[in-house]
Design an enzyme around this catalytic site. Structure first.
Site, PDB file in Angstrom:
ATOM      1  N   THR A 314     -91.553  -7.900  10.474  1.00 55.05           N
ATOM      2  CA  THR A 314     -90.774  -6.665  10.373  1.00 55.05           C
ATOM      3  C   THR A 314     -91.115  -5.725  11.514  1.00 55.05           C
ATOM      4  O   THR A 314     -90.223  -5.116  12.127  1.00 55.05           O
ATOM      5  CB  THR A 314     -91.037  -5.977   9.027  1.00 55.05           C
ATOM      6  OG1 THR A 314     -90.655  -6.844   7.955  1.00 55.05           O
ATOM      7  CG2 THR A 314     -90.243  -4.681   8.916  1.00 55.05           C
ATOM      8  N   TRP A 317     -89.688  -7.198  14.674  1.00 54.67           N
ATOM      9  CA  TRP A 317     -88.227  -7.104  14.686  1.00 54.67           C
ATOM     10  C   TRP A 317     -87.780  -5.760  15.250  1.00 54.67           C
ATOM     11  O   TRP A 317     -86.790  -5.674  15.985  1.00 54.67           O
ATOM     12  CB  TRP A 317     -87.669  -7.272  13.280  1.00 54.67           C
ATOM     13  CG  TRP A 317     -86.173  -7.212  13.216  1.00 54.67           C
ATOM     14  CD1 TRP A 317     -85.299  -8.246  13.352  1.00 54.67           C
ATOM     15  CD2 TRP A 317     -85.366  -6.032  13.012  1.00 54.67           C
ATOM     16  NE1 TRP A 317     -84.004  -7.795  13.254  1.00 54.67           N
ATOM     17  CE2 TRP A 317     -84.010  -6.443  13.048  1.00 54.67           C
ATOM     18  CE3 TRP A 317     -85.653  -4.687  12.812  1.00 54.67           C
ATOM     19  CZ2 TRP A 317     -82.963  -5.555  12.883  1.00 54.67           C
ATOM     20  CZ3 TRP A 317     -84.603  -3.794  12.656  1.00 54.67           C
ATOM     21  CH2 TRP A 317     -83.281  -4.229  12.686  1.00 54.67           C
ATOM     22  N   HIS A 318     -88.529  -4.713  14.937  1.00 53.09           N
ATOM     23  CA  HIS A 318     -88.140  -3.388  15.401  1.00 53.09           C
ATOM     24  C   HIS A 318     -88.408  -3.176  16.879  1.00 53.09           C
ATOM     25  O   HIS A 318     -87.775  -2.301  17.491  1.00 53.09           O
ATOM     26  CB  HIS A 318     -88.872  -2.310  14.587  1.00 53.09           C
ATOM     27  CG  HIS A 318     -88.260  -2.070  13.241  1.00 53.09           C
ATOM     28  ND1 HIS A 318     -88.588  -2.815  12.124  1.00 53.09           N
ATOM     29  CD2 HIS A 318     -87.310  -1.189  12.827  1.00 53.09           C
ATOM     30  CE1 HIS A 318     -87.883  -2.388  11.097  1.00 53.09           C
ATOM     31  NE2 HIS A 318     -87.100  -1.410  11.495  1.00 53.09           N
ATOM     32  N   GLY A 319     -89.310  -3.933  17.465  1.00 52.38           N
ATOM     33  CA  GLY A 319     -89.535  -3.753  18.889  1.00 52.38           C
ATOM     34  C   GLY A 319     -90.704  -4.575  19.401  1.00 52.38           C
ATOM     35  O   GLY A 319     -91.633  -4.882  18.654  1.00 52.38           O
ATOM     36  N   PHE A 462     -82.984  -2.010  19.206  1.00 53.76           N
ATOM     37  CA  PHE A 462     -83.536  -3.107  18.416  1.00 53.76           C
ATOM     38  C   PHE A 462     -82.581  -4.295  18.383  1.00 53.76           C
ATOM     39  O   PHE A 462     -82.959  -5.328  17.889  1.00 53.76           O
ATOM     40  CB  PHE A 462     -83.851  -2.666  16.994  1.00 53.76           C
ATOM     41  CG  PHE A 462     -84.760  -1.455  16.954  1.00 53.76           C
ATOM     42  CD1 PHE A 462     -85.772  -1.318  17.883  1.00 53.76           C
ATOM     43  CD2 PHE A 462     -84.569  -0.474  16.015  1.00 53.76           C
ATOM     44  CE1 PHE A 462     -86.600  -0.217  17.866  1.00 53.76           C
ATOM     45  CE2 PHE A 462     -85.405   0.634  15.979  1.00 53.76           C
ATOM     46  CZ  PHE A 462     -86.408   0.773  16.901  1.00 53.76           C
TER      47      PHE A 462
END
Length: 462
Positions: A314, A317-319, A462
């Site tokens: 997670t 996934w955001h960066g 993202f």
């Protein structure tokens, strides 16, 4: 192109809507896909090659799996997942891991020419969920390339979600099952305008305030906490505003997209917070990572490991940056403590709710900061470890100058105002009140955009 831009509001949306509603029913998918590709390729047409290739991979692997069984079917799934994930890794994560390898082995592996395509994380997850559901039989294989491309490329949810699963929208991709009406269009337009107001009138102002916080040379402890509050509210209004606009646009054109936010700050625990924040991403990781790994069915140790994997992914996934990695791991620690250490009786107390809100605020400071070093500096200042005064004249002046903005932003986190609004509309004897109000808000937003600076959506990166 972005929803909160003059080009989109004045030219793209009116022209798209006119062509879409005027087109014969059998041509609506073609029109919508054409405008979606125009929308995505507006700034960089070469990105159309990437998303087109990924659509062909997802579509082709789906058809291929339908003809096979057993081990061969599984190999096709693996092939499709590897291709899609490899593209995501190259564009989003290669330089991150290259930098790590460079520090370890003292070599330069960075590729300076890589440019991250906007929204790649969102449409990658949509294709992956389609392949997984087609493999397990949870959703049928799409035989029409046009409909599959439309599923991936619909402009209103393409670049910042919500993450739509194929099974949620499969029936709506057939124009014969998509019912348009003036009432649906009006409700969708109202939701779009409300989302636009969140972005333009609240999120953009909070973003500008956060930039101001960084420029002040005489801050205080309270000043840093105000900055944390502004950052937290900015991220919420920026992303929830985009989600509302996407859902509203979809509704205008006959689609039902899943909600993405449900007043998360009203919850009293980190576990409940994530059931109401970015809900489509949370459900995606639950159904395609956490449960396949074993969920909570294989003992406590395995459940903790599964939570670790989910929250590490997670964060990534955001960066592709260390602050996102530690942001994800922070929530792993908090959720693990809630599940296995902190008594439930404590979680129902007022003081735990205060701890929860402070934890959320600190987590989004970490999320928003450019580096771990900056977060460390902010954290020290917030807890009085930097030799700053508790407050000063600059802090009081800043608070009073932006008090209305903070009050409006905090009040908007409660559903009571939404209920009051619907009660007012329902009591109206005529149908002119809501459309008139939405037109006025739209005009105000356009005027604000024309007079101010442009602030892109945070989640576009993202």
């Amino acid at each position: 192109m972005e929803f909160s831009s003059i080009v989109f509001l004045i030219w793209f949306l009116p022209l798209c809507s006119l062509c879409y509603f005027a087109a014969p029913r059998s041509w609506k998918n073609f029109v919508l896909l054409g405008f979606s590709l125009l929308f995505y390729g507006w700034s960089r047409p070469e990105w159309l090659l990437l998303i087109g290739f990924e659509c062909l991979v997802g579509y082709g692997c789906g058809l291929w799996m339908e003809k096979l069984a057993g081990r061969k079917r599984q190999l096709v799934l693996i092939f499709g997942v590897v291709i899609i994930c490899a593209l995501l890794f190259w564009f989003k994560y290669f330089n991150f891991f290259a930098a790590i390898a460079g520090e370890i082995f003292n070599v330069d592996l960075m590729v300076k020419t890589i440019i991250l395509p906007i929204g790649i994380s969102f449409y990658t997850f949509q294709i992956l969920s389609y392949l997984a559901d087609a493999y397990t039989g949870r959703s049928p294989v799409q035989k029409s390339l046009l409909r599959f491309c439309l599923y991936v490329c619909m402009f209103f949810q393409l670049i910042a979600g919500p993450i739509v699963r194929y099974s949620e929208i499969e029936g709506q991709l057939d124009y014969r099952h998509r019912h348009l009406s003036w009432q649906k269009t009006q409700k969708g337009a109202s939701k779009f305008v409300c989302g636009l107001a969140k972005k333009v009138l609240i999120a953009n102002q909070l973003s500008s305030l956060s930039v101001f916080f960084r420029s002040v040379s005489t801050p205080s402890v309270l000043f840093y906490w105000l900055n944390g509050l502004a950052v937290t509210l900015f991220i919420y209004y920026d992303f929830s505003g985009y989600s509302d606009m996407a859902i509203g646009l979809g509704q205008m054109m006959g689609f039902r997209l899943p909600e993405n936010f449900d007043y998360p700050f009203l919850e009293g625990s980190f576990t409940d917070f994530w059931r109401h924040w970015h809900m489509t991403l949370t459900r995606w990781f639950r159904d395609y990572v956490y449960i396949p790994l074993g969920g909570n069915r294989k003992g406590k140790a395995r459940q903790i490991f599964n939570l670790f994997v989910v929250w590490l992914l997670t964060g990534l996934w955001h960066g592709a940056a260390w602050n996102f990695v530690f942001w994800g791991l922070l929530f792993f620690v908090l959720l693990t403590l809630e599940k296995f250490v902190i008594p439930v009786s404590w979680q129902n107390t007022w003081w735990y709710r205060l701890v929860f809100l402070c934890g959320i605020l600190l987590s989004f400071v970490l999320f928003y900061d450019d580096s771990l070093a900056q977060f460390q500096s902010d954290l020290q200042a917030m807890f009085g470890l930097s030799g700053l005064p508790l407050t000063n004249g600059v802090t009081i002046y800043t608070l009073l100058s932006n008090l209305i903005l903070f009050i409006v932003a905090i009040a908007g986190c409660f559903p009571v105002w939404k209920r009051k609004y619907h009660q007012l509309i329902n009591r109206s004897q005529t149908g002119w009140m809501e459309p008139t109000g939405m037109v006025l808000i739209l005009i105000l937003c356009i005027a604000w955009l024309a007079a101010g600076t442009f602030n892109p959506f945070l989640y576009f990166r993202f």
